[in-house]
Motif scaffolding. Sequence first.
Motif, PDB file in Angstrom:
ATOM      1  N   MET A  61       0.942  -1.125   0.066  1.00 14.56           N
ATOM      2  CA  MET A  61       0.035  -0.018  -0.006  1.00 14.56           C
ATOM      3  C   MET A  61       0.927   1.221  -0.114  1.00 14.56           C
ATOM      4  N   THR A  62       0.618   2.014  -1.024  1.00 16.19           N
ATOM      5  CA  THR A  62       1.438   3.321  -1.056  1.00 16.19           C
ATOM      6  C   THR A  62       1.190   4.230   0.181  1.00 16.19           C
ATOM      7  N   THR A  63       1.903   5.341   0.218  1.00 14.71           N
ATOM      8  CA  THR A  63       1.705   6.317   1.064  1.00 14.71           C
ATOM      9  C   THR A  63       0.248   7.090   0.717  1.00 14.71           C
ATOM     10  N   ASP A  64       0.126   7.356  -0.437  1.00 23.20           N
ATOM     11  CA  ASP A  64      -1.151   8.094  -0.742  1.00 23.20           C
ATOM     12  C   ASP A  64      -2.435   7.233  -0.574  1.00 23.20           C
ATOM     13  N   ALA A  65      -2.267   5.860  -0.824  1.00 23.27           N
ATOM     14  CA  ALA A  65      -3.236   5.084  -0.587  1.00 23.27           C
ATOM     15  C   ALA A  65      -3.577   4.896   1.026  1.00 23.27           C
ATOM     16  N   ALA A  66      -2.529   4.992   1.597  1.00 19.14           N
ATOM     17  CA  ALA A  66      -2.688   4.780   3.261  1.00 19.14           C
ATOM     18  C   ALA A  66      -3.313   6.042   3.732  1.00 19.14           C
ATOM     19  N   THR A  67      -3.086   7.074   3.036  1.00 16.15           N
ATOM     20  CA  THR A  67      -3.537   8.254   3.490  1.00 16.15           C
ATOM     21  C   THR A  67      -5.261   8.379   3.193  1.00 16.15           C
ATOM     22  N   GLU A  68      -5.476   7.807   2.084  1.00 15.33           N
ATOM     23  CA  GLU A  68      -6.808   7.743   1.666  1.00 15.33           C
ATOM     24  C   GLU A  68      -7.708   6.832   2.539  1.00 15.33           C
ATOM     25  N   VAL A  69      -7.262   5.748   2.772  1.00 17.69           N
ATOM     26  CA  VAL A  69      -7.855   4.827   3.684  1.00 17.69           C
ATOM     27  C   VAL A  69      -8.055   5.539   5.012  1.00 17.69           C
ATOM     28  N   PHE A  70      -7.006   6.178   5.724  1.00 18.95           N
ATOM     29  CA  PHE A  70      -7.256   6.784   6.854  1.00 18.95           C
ATOM     30  C   PHE A  70      -8.315   7.676   7.134  1.00 18.95           C
ATOM     31  N   VAL A  71      -8.187   8.752   5.814  1.00 14.14           N
ATOM     32  CA  VAL A  71      -9.164   9.701   5.864  1.00 14.14           C
ATOM     33  C   VAL A  71     -10.750   8.958   5.547  1.00 14.14           C
ATOM     34  N   GLU A  72     -10.760   7.942   4.883  1.00 13.48           N
ATOM     35  CA  GLU A  72     -12.048   7.198   4.723  1.00 13.48           C
ATOM     36  C   GLU A  72     -12.679   6.915   6.148  1.00 13.48           C
ATOM     37  N   HIS A  73     -11.663   6.257   6.842  1.00 16.51           N
ATOM     38  CA  HIS A  73     -12.360   5.734   8.351  1.00 16.51           C
ATOM     39  C   HIS A  73     -12.258   6.629   9.515  1.00 16.51           C
ATOM     40  N   ARG A  74     -11.603   7.897   9.291  1.00 16.94           N
ATOM     41  CA  ARG A  74     -11.503   8.772  10.213  1.00 16.94           C
ATOM     42  C   ARG A  74     -12.698   9.244  11.139  1.00 16.94           C
ATOM     43  N   PRO A  75     -13.991   9.358  10.160  1.00 17.71           N
ATOM     44  CA  PRO A  75     -15.155   9.635  11.144  1.00 17.71           C
ATOM     45  C   PRO A  75     -15.561   8.594  12.253  1.00 17.71           C
ATOM     46  N   VAL A  76     -15.129   7.355  11.768  1.00 17.23           N
ATOM     47  CA  VAL A  76     -15.504   6.010  12.637  1.00 17.23           C
ATOM     48  C   VAL A  76     -14.423   6.238  13.946  1.00 17.23           C
ATOM     49  N   LEU A  77     -13.357   6.422  13.741  1.00 11.50           N
ATOM     50  CA  LEU A  77     -12.146   6.522  14.645  1.00 11.50           C
ATOM     51  C   LEU A  77     -12.605   7.583  15.775  1.00 11.50           C
ATOM     52  N   MET A  78     -12.908   9.106  14.953  1.00 22.31           N
ATOM     53  CA  MET A  78     -13.463   9.841  15.858  1.00 22.31           C
ATOM     54  C   MET A  78     -14.642   9.467  16.755  1.00 22.31           C
ATOM     55  N   GLY A  79     -15.522   8.672  16.143  1.00 20.99           N
ATOM     56  CA  GLY A  79     -16.665   8.465  16.915  1.00 20.99           C
ATOM     57  C   GLY A  79     -16.409   7.376  18.088  1.00 20.99           C
ATOM     58  N   VAL A  80     -15.398   6.285  17.737  1.00 17.22           N
ATOM     59  CA  VAL A  80     -15.065   5.728  18.824  1.00 17.22           C
ATOM     60  C   VAL A  80     -14.292   6.550  19.865  1.00 17.22           C
ATOM     61  N   ALA A  81     -13.384   7.287  19.385  1.00 18.79           N
ATOM     62  CA  ALA A  81     -12.421   8.121  20.511  1.00 18.79           C
ATOM     63  C   ALA A  81     -13.365   8.910  21.438  1.00 18.79           C
ATOM     64  N   TYR A  82     -14.083   9.542  20.602  1.00 17.23           N
ATOM     65  CA  TYR A  82     -15.034  10.615  21.518  1.00 17.23           C
ATOM     66  C   TYR A  82     -15.822   9.860  22.516  1.00 17.23           C
ATOM     67  N   ARG A  83     -16.560   8.896  22.094  1.00 13.03           N
ATOM     68  CA  ARG A  83     -17.515   8.232  23.029  1.00 13.03           C
ATOM     69  C   ARG A  83     -16.892   7.450  24.278  1.00 13.03           C
ATOM     70  N   ASP A 137      -6.394  14.102  19.613  1.00 10.04           N
ATOM     71  CA  ASP A 137      -5.265  13.501  19.983  1.00 10.04           C
ATOM     72  C   ASP A 137      -5.051  12.207  19.805  1.00 10.04           C
ATOM     73  N   VAL A 138      -5.931  11.477  20.219  1.00  7.16           N
ATOM     74  CA  VAL A 138      -5.777  10.076  20.060  1.00  7.16           C
ATOM     75  C   VAL A 138      -5.860   9.538  18.426  1.00  7.16           C
ATOM     76  N   VAL A 139      -6.823  10.109  17.788  1.00 10.28           N
ATOM     77  CA  VAL A 139      -6.824   9.855  16.477  1.00 10.28           C
ATOM     78  C   VAL A 139      -5.803  10.264  15.634  1.00 10.28           C
ATOM     79  N   GLN A 140      -5.091  11.564  15.781  1.00 11.98           N
ATOM     80  CA  GLN A 140      -3.766  11.897  15.218  1.00 11.98           C
ATOM     81  C   GLN A 140      -2.574  10.701  15.571  1.00 11.98           C
ATOM     82  N   GLU A 141      -2.630  10.442  16.753  1.00 15.05           N
ATOM     83  CA  GLU A 141      -1.798   9.335  17.258  1.00 15.05           C
ATOM     84  C   GLU A 141      -1.911   8.122  16.418  1.00 15.05           C
ATOM     85  N   ALA A 142      -3.253   7.577  16.379  1.00 14.09           N
ATOM     86  CA  ALA A 142      -3.455   6.367  15.473  1.00 14.09           C
ATOM     87  C   ALA A 142      -2.956   6.745  14.180  1.00 14.09           C
ATOM     88  N   TRP A 143      -3.132   7.703  13.539  1.00 14.64           N
ATOM     89  CA  TRP A 143      -2.635   8.018  12.182  1.00 14.64           C
ATOM     90  C   TRP A 143      -1.066   8.152  11.943  1.00 14.64           C
TER      91      TRP A 143
END
Length: 294
Positions: A1-23, A33-39
């Motif tokens: 997986m290229t760096t650009d592809a990895a970025t696209e994947v992360f951006v796609e799933h970021r709302p779910v990650l924020m949802g988990v972290a905020y809850r 902060d947690v989502v940034q560390e996950a990135w």
Amino acid sequence: MTTDAATEVFVEHRPVLMGVAYRMLGRVADAEDVVQEAWLRWSGADRSDVREPRRYLVRITTRLAIDRLRQLRSRNEAYVGPWLPEPYLTDFGDTVPDAAERAVLADSVSLAVLVVLESLSPLERAVFVLREAFGFPFADIAVTLERSEAAVRQLAGRARKHVDEGRPRYEVDPAERRDLTERFLAAAAEGDLEGLMSMLAPDVRLVGDSGGRARAPRRVLESADKVGRFLVGVTRKGVADVSFRSLEVNGGPALLVLSAGKPDSVFQLDVADGRIQCVYIIRNPEKLVSLSAG
């Protein structure tokens, strides 16, 4: 997986990650902060063997959130007055087309439920969020928490029982809630005590969160008389250069009060049987930073 592809994947799933972290954490800044560390961990990881990025990313985010939650457990013990989660802008829109799924997500992020989640252990909270809000299988949660599936089921049972005992015992109709929110704003703005009293349930509660940094009750107010008089008193004291905005926060309608264009407070209501059952007021300036005045 290229760096650009990895970025696209992360951006796609970021709302779910924020949802988990905020809850898990109840604060937008902590969740970010947690989502940034996950990135950072995702971008630096060997992704060649990752077949299901969503599951992998949720696993990283959950573990980081548990660690952060354990670090911050003393946060609320020293908090001045009642504690409420930081308002979280929610607009599921077309990203969650299924009405039933949207209702589950809204309920799991409500102020009332998040307050109850504060009393759970970090592991119980993680299990509840992953299972109840996002529907992850017990087997996946067991891998995430490095526990047996049997242990995870026990944690889920305890968490569910605790939340059921602590959450409001009434169903909220979204249209009714929005209508009462608008009428509440009009009556409060006019200092109309009689109008407010007609909307308040006899045993209505008012929970004000200021962290000791703004004017708000340092104890929960109970009864229509106390709550109504407090709200009218606040209105009469006034806020300089006041204006209002309607928002959707934590899965429901809310009112943002602006003073000279800057966030001053957020009001949200729990409603049932045509009456207001609970009024939430968030005035801690630290919890209003994410609500841009636009």
